[in-house]
Design a protein around this motif. Structure first.
Motif, PDB file in Angstrom:
ATOM      1  N   VAL A   7      49.762 -62.971 -19.520  1.00 35.38           N
ATOM      2  CA  VAL A   7      50.309 -63.555 -20.752  1.00 35.38           C
ATOM      3  C   VAL A   7      49.404 -64.732 -21.103  1.00 35.38           C
ATOM      4  N   ILE A   8      48.857 -64.689 -22.310  1.00 36.02           N
ATOM      5  CA  ILE A   8      47.846 -65.693 -22.660  1.00 36.02           C
ATOM      6  C   ILE A   8      48.166 -66.347 -24.007  1.00 36.02           C
ATOM      7  N   GLY A   9      48.038 -67.655 -24.065  1.00 36.25           N
ATOM      8  CA  GLY A   9      48.189 -68.400 -25.321  1.00 36.25           C
ATOM      9  C   GLY A   9      46.987 -69.316 -25.489  1.00 36.25           C
ATOM     10  N   LEU A  10      46.603 -69.572 -26.746  1.00 33.59           N
ATOM     11  CA  LEU A  10      45.381 -70.347 -26.989  1.00 33.59           C
ATOM     12  C   LEU A  10      45.648 -71.636 -27.759  1.00 33.59           C
ATOM     13  N   VAL A 154      47.440 -73.731 -32.482  1.00 33.79           N
ATOM     14  CA  VAL A 154      48.117 -73.304 -31.251  1.00 33.79           C
ATOM     15  C   VAL A 154      48.781 -71.954 -31.503  1.00 33.79           C
ATOM     16  N   THR A 155      48.494 -70.986 -30.660  1.00 36.61           N
ATOM     17  CA  THR A 155      49.111 -69.664 -30.839  1.00 36.61           C
ATOM     18  C   THR A 155      50.361 -69.544 -29.969  1.00 36.61           C
ATOM     19  N   GLU A 156      51.139 -68.532 -30.230  1.00 31.93           N
ATOM     20  CA  GLU A 156      52.208 -68.152 -29.305  1.00 31.93           C
ATOM     21  C   GLU A 156      51.545 -67.391 -28.143  1.00 31.93           C
ATOM     22  N   PRO A 157      52.224 -67.271 -27.006  1.00 29.70           N
ATOM     23  CA  PRO A 157      51.587 -66.560 -25.869  1.00 29.70           C
ATOM     24  C   PRO A 157      51.616 -65.051 -26.077  1.00 29.70           C
ATOM     25  N   ASN A 196      45.522 -70.690 -21.950  1.00 28.97           N
ATOM     26  CA  ASN A 196      46.668 -70.797 -21.033  1.00 28.97           C
ATOM     27  C   ASN A 196      46.996 -69.410 -20.517  1.00 28.97           C
ATOM     28  N   ILE A 197      47.050 -69.273 -19.205  1.00 25.17           N
ATOM     29  CA  ILE A 197      47.275 -67.941 -18.617  1.00 25.17           C
ATOM     30  C   ILE A 197      48.370 -67.988 -17.571  1.00 25.17           C
ATOM     31  N   SER A 198      49.247 -66.996 -17.643  1.00 19.62           N
ATOM     32  CA  SER A 198      50.192 -66.805 -16.543  1.00 19.62           C
ATOM     33  C   SER A 198      50.368 -65.311 -16.327  1.00 19.62           C
ATOM     34  N   LEU A 207      58.428 -66.385 -18.958  1.00 22.14           N
ATOM     35  CA  LEU A 207      57.043 -66.816 -18.800  1.00 22.14           C
ATOM     36  C   LEU A 207      56.844 -67.321 -17.375  1.00 22.14           C
ATOM     37  N   ARG A 210      51.813 -71.307 -15.650  1.00 21.97           N
ATOM     38  CA  ARG A 210      50.484 -71.072 -16.209  1.00 21.97           C
ATOM     39  C   ARG A 210      49.467 -72.063 -15.682  1.00 21.97           C
ATOM     40  N   GLU A 212      45.711 -73.712 -17.178  1.00 19.56           N
ATOM     41  CA  GLU A 212      45.053 -73.909 -18.468  1.00 19.56           C
ATOM     42  C   GLU A 212      43.566 -74.110 -18.218  1.00 19.56           C
ATOM     43  N   LYS A 263      48.515 -80.434 -14.385  1.00 19.58           N
ATOM     44  CA  LYS A 263      48.717 -80.468 -15.829  1.00 19.58           C
ATOM     45  C   LYS A 263      49.868 -81.381 -16.207  1.00 19.58           C
TER      46      LYS A 263
HETATM   47  P1  ADP Z   1      50.347 -78.027 -24.001  1.00 20.54           P
HETATM   48  O1  ADP Z   1      49.984 -78.608 -25.328  1.00 20.54           O
HETATM   49  O2  ADP Z   1      51.029 -78.944 -23.082  1.00 20.54           O
HETATM   50  O3  ADP Z   1      49.169 -77.376 -23.355  1.00 20.54           O
HETATM   51  P2  ADP Z   1      52.127 -76.030 -25.269  1.00 20.54           P
HETATM   52  O4  ADP Z   1      53.508 -75.773 -24.796  1.00 20.54           O
HETATM   53  O5  ADP Z   1      51.941 -76.586 -26.605  1.00 20.54           O
HETATM   54  O6  ADP Z   1      51.403 -76.865 -24.182  1.00 20.54           O
HETATM   55  O7  ADP Z   1      51.354 -74.643 -25.168  1.00 20.54           O
HETATM   56  C1  ADP Z   1      50.013 -74.513 -25.322  1.00 20.54           C
HETATM   57  C2  ADP Z   1      49.640 -73.061 -25.308  1.00 20.54           C
HETATM   58  O8  ADP Z   1      49.990 -72.454 -24.089  1.00 20.54           O
HETATM   59  C3  ADP Z   1      50.289 -72.214 -26.362  1.00 20.54           C
HETATM   60  O9  ADP Z   1      49.317 -71.320 -26.870  1.00 20.54           O
HETATM   61  C4  ADP Z   1      51.340 -71.438 -25.638  1.00 20.54           C
HETATM   62  O10 ADP Z   1      51.533 -70.191 -26.243  1.00 20.54           O
HETATM   63  C5  ADP Z   1      50.707 -71.251 -24.279  1.00 20.54           C
HETATM   64  N1  ADP Z   1      51.659 -71.116 -23.194  1.00 20.54           N
HETATM   65  C6  ADP Z   1      52.716 -71.895 -22.929  1.00 20.54           C
HETATM   66  N2  ADP Z   1      53.342 -71.472 -21.817  1.00 20.54           N
HETATM   67  C7  ADP Z   1      52.639 -70.419 -21.351  1.00 20.54           C
HETATM   68  C8  ADP Z   1      52.779 -69.546 -20.224  1.00 20.54           C
HETATM   69  N3  ADP Z   1      53.738 -69.706 -19.341  1.00 20.54           N
HETATM   70  N4  ADP Z   1      51.857 -68.570 -20.090  1.00 20.54           N
HETATM   71  C9  ADP Z   1      50.868 -68.413 -20.953  1.00 20.54           C
HETATM   72  N5  ADP Z   1      50.692 -69.192 -22.024  1.00 20.54           N
HETATM   73  C10 ADP Z   1      51.567 -70.182 -22.227  1.00 20.54           C
END
Ligand code: ADP
Ligand code: MG
Ligand code: ZN
Length: 478
Positions: A7-10, A154-157, A196-198, A207, A210, A212, A263
């Motif tokens: 699961v990845i978010g950017l 910021v994307t969704e994961p 961000n990877i988990s 989730l 993760r 980063e 983190k």
């Molecule tokens: P931060 O700014 O503290 O890094 P955010 O909650 O704003 O954290 O999330 C930043 C990015 O990480 C977003 O793209 C989100 O989708 C992604 N993200 C958050 N939790 C996870 C997770 N458990 N696994 C993968 N990606 C995640």
């Protein structure tokens, strides 16, 4: 162990293309003497007051409009407190809630049209740079970059594979550069991302914890870093060792990620509204203006170019070469024959500009000159071959194509009278061939056209010559 999915978010940072910094009037240019573009605001002097750069707000809102986000007419800046030598204020000025843009997203055509959702886009300022002078054992601070405007997207994961991530990043980069929101030079760090990877058991909605990976500015490294990190986390799970929520760095030489620090959570930063700045206004009137000024997106431009009759291949080349669209549009404003222009661009101008390593608009063959050349060919005033022969001279010296063609004597004679005179003489000089034509040997026409072209030294318009010859040959007394 259950089958796991990644699961990845950017979080993507793009440096906005403004002349001055986000909260002061220092220039944003790079490559100057260290600490030559700083003032009391961006070097964090006590009591200095920030003033918001209106252009940066517009660029952020534009990005949101292009990516389908909701633009908030009210958003605020907050102080994000942390200590680092290149952060003179002791805090970064960023946006927490509400940010300037929320939501939005786009599809990935090469990944089964998967839709990637955006969480938010916000404005923030960049930090300075630490320069580690190993020889002298010193670390020096350069604040030229401090206060440079950034947007963070910021994307969704929503990503499940490195391929999806890379496709998303490339498409986002193309859109931002096309909108002129950023220069997008990867090597300068003007477009960089945190990944961000988990992992989680396939089918689960939760989730996992993760890690980063910070600051990647190469699409290849993004893909390599994800592959490494997924394997690393899988191993942790296999060994029943916990994943630690941490920030890691990718080392492209050793092809691995390494822990940098644990983190932080948002509350660690003690965010609070920046009292020195008012809220960010985007009035309905401003929003309407920004919408009207938004250029076509790359996808729309593709449709327009295809509808003009260009092939997919031509469209792809014109869209992918920086500055080619602008050149094409400028040339089209002088002569509205898109196919002819595209052909000349692809076969002559773009390869020549590439060889010289300059942008199309910087060449001496201006869009107007290319348009003149295209018109000469379309009007049959100049043969395509003659035009291609003239091109190097036009490209090198910016010579007017028509004048050059006259000078070289290669303009086609479309003067029916002159061609007819030549044709009459030819038929007289070759009575046997003329007779053959009348007896049905129509192929002999090419003999006459060839001779006529020779006699006119290639200047006659061959189509017209053929027509005149046919008329004369048919009207001969039998
Ligand atoms: P931060 O700014 O503290 O890094 P955010 O909650 O704003 O954290 O999330 C930043 C990015 O990480 C977003 O793209 C989100 O989708 C992604 N993200 C958050 N939790 C996870 C997770 N458990 N696994 C993968 N990606 C995640
Ligand atoms: Mg983050
Ligand atoms: Zn400044």
């Amino acid at each position: 162990m259950p089958v796991m999915e990644s699961v990845i978010g950017l979080e993507i940072h793009a440096q906005l293309k403004t002349a001055t910094k986000l909260f002061c009037s220092c220039p944003t240019s790079v490559g100057s003497e260290p600490n030559s573009h700083i003032c009391e605001v961006c070097s964090g002097q006590p009591g200095a007051l920030p003033r918001l750069n209106a252009k940066a707000v517009e660029l952020a809102a534009w990005t949101g409009l292009a990516l389908g986000s909701k633009i908030n007419n009210f958003s605020i800046f907050s102080r994000k407190n942390y200590f680092y030598p290149d952060l003179p204020n002791g805090f970064q000025i960023s946006q927490l809630t509400p940010p300037i843009c929320e939501g939005g997203g786009f599809t990935l055509p090469e990944s089964e049209n998967k839709f990637i959702r955006l969480n938010r886009i916000h404005l923030e300022d960049d930090a300075g740079k630490c320069i580690h002078d190993k020889q002298r054992g010193l670390t020096l601070v350069d604040l030229n970059r401090a206060g440079t405007p950034l947007i963070e997207i910021v994307t969704e994961p929503d990503f499940r594979s490195p391929a999806e991530v890379v496709e998303f990043l490339k498409k986002l980069h193309t859109i931002l550069v096309h909108l002129k929101v950023t220069e997008g030079r990867l090597e300068e760090g003007e477009f960089r991302c945190d990944i961000n990877i988990s992992l989680r058991p396939k089918g689960s909605e939760d989730l996992g914890i993760r890690s980063e990976i910070k600051n990647l500015n190469s699409f290849r490294h993004v893909s390599q870093a994800i592959k490494y990190e997924v394997i690393r986390q899988e191993r942790q799970y296999e060994r029943s060792e916990p994943i630690i929520q941490e920030t890691r760095l990718f080392d492209p030489v050793r092809q691995e990620t390494r822990a940098l620090r644990s983190k932080e959570e948002a509350h660690d930063y003690r965010y609070f509204p920046q009292p020195d700045l008012p809220s960010v206004p985007v009035s309905p009137a401003t929003l309407a203006r920004l919408k009207s000024e938004l250029p076509c997106l790359p996808e729309e431009t593709t449709m327009v170019l295809l509808s003009l009759g260009l092939t997919r291949e031509q469209v792809a080349i014109i869209q992918n070469r920086r500055g080619a669209i602008e050149y094409f549009e400028a040339a089209k404003s002088f002569f509205d024959e898109p196919k002819q222009l595209a052909t000349l661009m692809l076969e002559l101008l773009l390869p020549a500009a590439l060889r010289e390593d300059i942008y199309p608009l910087e060449t001496k063959c201006t869009p107007k000159l290319l348009a003149v050349l295209a018109k000469l060919i379309t009007d049959n005033t100049l043969s395509r071959r003659a035009a291609y022969n003239l091109f190097p001279e036009i490209f090198e010296h910016g010579t007017d194509p028509k004048e050059l063609a006259e000078l070289r004597g290669v303009l086609q004679v479309s003067d029916a009278g002159a061609i007819k005179a030549l044709a009459v003489d030819l038929i007289k000089a070759h009575p046997n061939e003329a007779k053959k034509y009348c007896n049905g040997q129509e192929k002999i026409l090419s003999f006459f056209v060839g001779r006529l072209m020779q006699q006119s030294q290639g200047a006659a318009n061959p189509k017209l010559a053929g027509e005149i010859l046919v008329r004369l040959l048919k009207s001969q007394p039998k």
